[in-house]
Design a protein around this motif. Structure first.
Motif, PDB file in Angstrom:
ATOM      1  N   TYR A  34      38.982  29.677  43.501  1.00  0.00           N
ATOM      2  CA  TYR A  34      40.186  30.331  42.954  1.00  0.00           C
ATOM      3  C   TYR A  34      40.029  30.683  41.471  1.00  0.00           C
ATOM      4  CZ  TYR A  34      41.763  28.537  47.358  1.00  0.00           C
ATOM      5  OH  TYR A  34      41.853  28.270  48.700  1.00  0.00           O
ATOM      6  N   PRO A  35      40.529  31.870  41.082  1.00  0.00           N
ATOM      7  CA  PRO A  35      40.364  32.303  39.692  1.00  0.00           C
ATOM      8  C   PRO A  35      41.142  31.442  38.703  1.00  0.00           C
ATOM      9  CG  PRO A  35      41.669  33.904  40.956  1.00  0.00           C
ATOM     10  CD  PRO A  35      41.205  32.874  41.928  1.00  0.00           C
ATOM     11  N   ILE A  36      40.656  31.418  37.479  1.00  0.00           N
ATOM     12  CA  ILE A  36      41.293  30.593  36.445  1.00  0.00           C
ATOM     13  C   ILE A  36      42.731  31.059  36.209  1.00  0.00           C
ATOM     14  CG2 ILE A  36      41.096  29.835  34.010  1.00  0.00           C
ATOM     15  CD1 ILE A  36      38.874  28.866  36.039  1.00  0.00           C
ATOM     16  N   SER A  37      42.977  32.361  36.319  1.00  0.00           N
ATOM     17  CA  SER A  37      44.339  32.879  36.097  1.00  0.00           C
ATOM     18  C   SER A  37      45.318  32.362  37.142  1.00  0.00           C
ATOM     19  CB  SER A  37      44.330  34.409  36.152  1.00  0.00           C
ATOM     20  OG  SER A  37      43.839  34.836  37.418  1.00  0.00           O
ATOM     21  N   SER A  38      44.817  31.771  38.223  1.00  0.00           N
ATOM     22  CA  SER A  38      45.724  31.294  39.271  1.00  0.00           C
ATOM     23  C   SER A  38      46.082  29.819  39.119  1.00  0.00           C
ATOM     24  CB  SER A  38      45.091  31.509  40.659  1.00  0.00           C
ATOM     25  OG  SER A  38      44.015  30.610  40.856  1.00  0.00           O
ATOM     26  N   MET A  39      45.469  29.139  38.154  1.00  0.00           N
ATOM     27  CA  MET A  39      45.629  27.679  38.097  1.00  0.00           C
ATOM     28  C   MET A  39      46.690  27.233  37.097  1.00  0.00           C
ATOM     29  SD  MET A  39      41.900  26.061  38.238  1.00  0.00           S
ATOM     30  CE  MET A  39      40.517  27.002  38.792  1.00  0.00           C
ATOM     31  N   GLY A  40      47.847  26.828  37.606  1.00  0.00           N
ATOM     32  CA  GLY A  40      48.903  26.289  36.753  1.00  0.00           C
ATOM     33  C   GLY A  40      48.441  24.977  36.134  1.00  0.00           C
TER      34      GLY A  40
END
Ligand code: DGJ
Length: 740
Positions: free
Chosen positions: A567-573
Motif C-alpha cells: 500500500y502507498p505511503i499516501s494511504s497510511m493514516g
C-alpha cells in the motif's frame, strides 16, 4: 503493450515492456496457462511450452492417451471432478447434485482500455491507451454456465488485473459454490511465501516461510478482510532481496471474506488461488443471472520487493484510489480520540483545535461520541444525529466554529453498526444480522446492520447525507469495530443465505459509492478498529486508511513497514500520540513519534494543550517539516532499506520524482554502547548527483551513498561530549539529502 492470439497454435500472448502472460486452448478445449513472468519474445507457436508426460496413476480424458491429464496441466479455470485433484477455481452445484464442470473455450475479444466492474472496486484507466483487455469466453455446455475471463494488461509496469464474470445461459438455476478471481499455476515451487498477518494493534507484520508440498493459505471468515490476514501475498525467489530478484505479488481488491492460497503438488507445481472465501459463499445463479468476481491484481518484477511495492504503490495510488483527494497532499490533522475518548464538550474540543491551529494543524477530526445517546460504547450507534448536550449547536455549529479558526472539520461515523440501546434498533430490530432462534453475539456491545438490504443502506445514507449537506464537513473517518457473527439476513430466502457476506460488502461499497459521488470534495479515511479492513477495496473509495489503533512509534515501525509492501505511503493514516502510549505504555521521544508518522498521512492524536512550551515548539517545526516535504513523503518513490523484523534498526526512504531530494528515516529500537561503525546503503538516488546531508552537512555522490552507504554511526553512545545530546532508546533521525 500488446495482446495477440495466434490462430494456428491457439496461443494468447499478452505483453508489455516488463511482463509476458501466455495461455493456450488446450487439446481438451479448456484454457491452459503457459507462462507468467519477465517479458519474453513472441513466437507464432508458443504451444511447445505445454508440458505433457506419461504420469503413472494420472486420470486422462482421451481414450488411449496417457500424456494429457488435468492433474498435471496448468490451467486458467480449473473445475472440479475431471481429474484435477488440486483445489478448483470454480465449483457449481447443479440441481442433480453434480459439482462437475468443464469450461470449454468459445471465443475471445480484445477491448482497448479496461471495463469497470459493476458494484465492485477495481483498478481503472484514464484513457484507452493505458491498458488493453482480453476477454476470453468459455462455457460449460451441460449447465449452460458461461464465463468471461478478463485479463487487463497495463501499458506501464508488470501488472495484470483479472476477474471473471459468470452468466447462467442454461435453463436451470445453479449454486455457485466457489468463484475464485484468479488461478495461477506456476511450474515450480522454489519460492518464499510472504504474508501480512497479525492481530488488532499489530496488523500486517511480515511473515515468511518456504513453500512446500501441500496447501498454505491466508484468509478471512470474519466478514471484513481482517486484522489477522491481508488479502495480499508475495512469492519471492529465495535469492531475491529488496532491490533485485524475481518477485510475484498478488492482491485481491476486496474487503470481505477472502482466501489466498498456494498449493504445491507432488511434482512441485504451485497453484495460486485468490478470491472470495468459498467456505462462506454460495450464490444462487438463476437462469439469465450473472455474477462478477472481485478483481485480483498480479505483479511480476525482477527488481525485488521494492520493485514490486513501487508497482503496487503507483497503481493503487493513481489507478485504484479515486476522487479529488487522490493526488493531493493530505491535510495534517488532529483527532480527539486519544485526547478525550468519550469525555468532551464542544468547548473542550474547540480548545484542542485552537492549540492545534496555532501549531499549523489543518484539520480537526471529531471522533466517536458525538451522536445519539453515545456517552460510552454501549449506546447510540445507528442514531446519526448530534447529541445536543455535548454539541448544543449540532454538527453544523461545531463545524462552523472550527472553520472560523481557519481549519477544516472532520467527523467520525460507524455506519454499519448499531447498539441495542438506540432509536434505530428500537424501530428496526430486524435490521440486524441475526439467525432465527439463535442468540446473537455482540462485539464491543454492538451488532452489525444487515447491509445486504437496500432499505438499511438507504436509511444510513439518508442520515449521513443530511449531516454532510447541513454542515461543513471536509473529512469522514468511517470506522467498523467488530466482525460479523450469526450471518443471516431476515430478508433473504434460505437458498440465498450463502450470499449474505458478499451482499453485505456490496452494500458497504454501495454506501461508499453514493456518498463519494454526492460529496466528491470530502476526504474519506477508512478504519476498522485500526487496520481491520485495510485493503485495496477500501482504497477505491477512501484514499487513506487508519493503519492501526496502535500509535506507539516502535510498534508502528513494523506495522507501517509491513503495510508498505502493498500500500502507498499516501494511504497510511499515521499520528503522533501521547506518552506513555495508550496501547503499550511505552515512552518514546517526541521526535521519534513524528519521524515514524511522517511516512504516512501525518497528524496528532493527543491534546496539545498538555505539552510543554518546548514540546510545542518541536511540534511546530514537525508540522512545518511535513508541509515542506509531504509531497515527496507521500507521493515520491518509496524504498524499504532495513527491516524492523530482522534487527534493532529500521530504515526507509522516499525520493522525489526528479531525484533531487531524498528523505531518509533511520530508527533504532534499543540503544547500543560502543558499537561498530554503521552505514546504511541507500537506494533510488541519481549516481552522479552530489547530495548535501541535512544532519552532517557532508556532500556525497549518489553512487557513494548507494554503494558505500550513509554513515549512521552514533557518536554519543558510550560517552557524551559536552554540549551533545545523549542518544537514548527509541532513537531516530531524518536525513534530508538535497542535490547541490
Ligand atoms: C476504533 C478506531 O480505530 C479508533 O481510532 C477510534 O475511532 C475508535 N474506534 C472509536 O470508537
Amino acid at each position: 503493450m500488446k495482446i495477440v492470439y495466434h490462430e494456428r497454435s491457439k496461443v494468447f500472448h499478452l505483453w508489455n515492456d516488463s511482463i509476458s502472460y501466455v495461455m493456450m486452448v488446450l487439446p481438451n478445449g479448456q484454457l491452459g496457462q503457459l507462462y507468467f513472468g519477465k517479458r519474453i519474445h513472441d513466437r507464432e507457436d508458443l504451444s511447445d511450452l505445454l508440458e505433457l508426460a506419461v504420469r503413472p496413476m494420472a486420470s486422462c480424458p482421451f481414450p488411449g492417451d496417457r500424456t494429457f491429464s488435468l492433474e498435471h496441466v496448468k490451467q486458467e479455470l480449473p473445475g472440479f471432478g475431471t481429474g484435477d485433484y488440486r483445489s478448483p477455481a470454480v465449483e457449481i452445484l447443479q440441481q442433480n447434485g453434480s459439482r462437475i464442470s468443464d469450461f470449454q473455450y468459445q471465443s475471445y475479444r480484445v477491448e482497448a482500455g479496461k471495463p469497470g466492474l459493476p458494484g465492485l472496486p477495481a483498478t481503472y484507466v484514464e484513457g484507452e491507451q493505458e491498458a488493453s483487455t482480453l476477454v476470453v469466453n468459455v462455457e460449460d455446455s451441460v449447465t449452460g454456465i458461461c464465463a468471461e475471463l478478463f485479463y487487463t494488461i497495463f501499458a506501464r509496469g508488470g501488472v495484470l488485473a483479472r476477474s471473471i464474470r459468470y452468466c447462467n445461459e442454461g435453463a436451470e438455476s445453479v449454486q455457485l459454490e466457489r468463484a475464485m478471481s484468479l488461478c495461477l499455476d506456476l511450474p515450480d515451487c522454489d519460492y518464499e511465501w510472504l504474508q501480512l498477518s497479525g492481530a488488532w494493534a499489530r496488523e500486517r507484520h511480515i511473515k515468511t516461510r518456504k513453500l512446500t508440498m501441500g496447501i498454505q493459505s491466508v484468509g478471512s471468515l470474519r466478514g471484513n478482510s481482517s486484522h489477522q490476514h491481508n488479502p495480499f501475498l508475495v512469492l519471492k525467489r529465495p535469492s531475491a532481496t529488496e532491490n533485485q530478484g524475481d518477485v510475484i505479488g498478488i492482491s485481491l481488491i476486496y474487503s470481505g471474506n477472502f482466501l489466498m492460497q498456494a498449493e504445491v503438488d507432488a511434482h512441485d507445481n504451485t497453484r495460486i488461488l485468490a478470491g472470495i472465501h468459498p467456505d462462506t459463499f454460495s450464490w444462487k445463479l438463476e437462469a439469465g443471472d450473472s455474477f462478477q468476481t472481485p478483481e485480483a491484481v498480479m505483479v511480476y518484477t525482477d527488481q525485488g520487493l521494492n520493485g514490486m511495492s513501487q508497482t503496487f504503490h503507483q497503481l493503487y495510488q493513481k489507478r485504484l484510489a479515486r476522487g479529488s483527494w487522490r493526488d493531493k497532499e493530505r491535510p495534517i490533522l488532529i483527532n480527539n480520540w486519544e485526547a478525550t475518548y468519550f469525555d468532551f464538550t464542544e468547548d473542550k474540543l474547540v480548545k484542542i483545535a485552537e492549540k492545534a491551529r496555532d501549531c499549523g494543524v489543518e484539520l480537526f477530526v471529531l471522533d466517536d461520541g458525538w451522536f445519539g445517546e453515545r456517552s460510552s460504547d454501549r449506546a447510540g450507534l445507528g442514531d446519526w444525529v448530534a447529541n445536543r448536550e455535548r454539541l448544543p449547536q449540532g454538527i453544523a455549529g461545531i463545524a462552523e466554529r472550527i472553520e472560523n479558526l481557519g481549519m477544516k472539520f472532520g467527523l467520525w461515523f460507524e455506519p454499519e453498526m448499531i447498539n441495542e440501546d438506540s432509536d434505530l434498533y428500537r424501530m428496526h430490530p430486524d435490521w440486524v444480522l441475526a439467525a432465527p432462534q439463535r442468540a446473537k453475539s455482540h462485539g464491543r456491545y454492538q451488532y452489525v446492520l444487515d447491509f445486504s438490504r437496500v432499505e438499511v443502506v438507504d436509511c444510513i445514507y439518508g442520515m449521513m447525507a443530511k449531516i454532510l449537506r447541513e454542515a461543513k464537513v471536509s473529512y469522514i473517518k468511517w470506522d467498523m469495530n467488530r466482525s460479523i457473527t450469526e450471518c443471516y439476513s431476515a430478508a433473504l430466502p434460505s437458498d440465498r443465505q450463502g450470499e449474505v457476506y458478499h451482499r453485505y460488502i456490496l452494500g458497504v461499497y454501495d454506501l461508499y459509492e453514493r456518498l463519494t459521488r454526492e460529496f466528491p470534495e470530502v476526504l474519506f479515511e477508512s478504519c476498522a478498529s485500526g487496520g481491520g479492513r485495510f485493503d485495496p477495496g477500501m482504497l477505491y473509495y477512501a484514499p487513506q486508511g487508519w493503519v492501526s489503533d496502535d500509535t506507539d512509534a516502535v510498534e508502528r515501525m513494523k506495522i507501517q513497514y509491513g503495510t508498505s509492501l502493498c500500500y502507498p505511503i499516501s494511504s497510511m493514516g499515521s499520528h503522533v500520540s501521547t506518552i506513555p502510549n495508550h496501547q503499550v505504555y511505552r515512552k518514546t521521544p517526541l521526535h521519534t513519534r513524528a519521524n515514524v508518522a511522517y511516512f504516512g498521512t501525518f497528524g496528532y492524536e493527543l491534546d496539545l494543550n498538555r505539552l510543554t512550551e518546548e514540546e510545542i515548539e518541536e511540534v511546530k517545526s514537525q508540522i512545518a517539516f511535513m508541509k515542506k516535504y509531504r509531497s515527496i513523503l507521500q507521493f515520491g518513490t518509496f524504498y524499504r532499506l532495513k527491516s524492523p523484523f530482522e534487527g534493532n534498526e529500521m530504515a526507509w526512504m522516499a525520493v522525489s520524482g526528479d531525484k533531487k531530494t531524498a528523505i531518509v528515516g533511520w530508527y533504532r529500537v534499543l540503544n547500543v554502547v560502543n558499537d561498530h561503525y554503521t552505514r546504511l546503503r541507500l537506494a533510488g538516488l541519481a549516481p552522479d548527483i552530489c547530495y548535501r546531508n541535512s544532519l552532517s552537512g557532508s556532500v556525497c555522490y549518489g553512487d557513494e551513498l548507494m554503494n558505500l552507504g550513509l554513515c549512521t554511526t552514533d557518536a554519543t553512545a558510550g560517552e557524551v561530549a559536552v554540549g551533545q545530546e545523549p542518544c537514548t532508546d527509541f532513537e531516530s533521525r531524518i536525513y534530508v539529502l538535497k542535490a547541490e
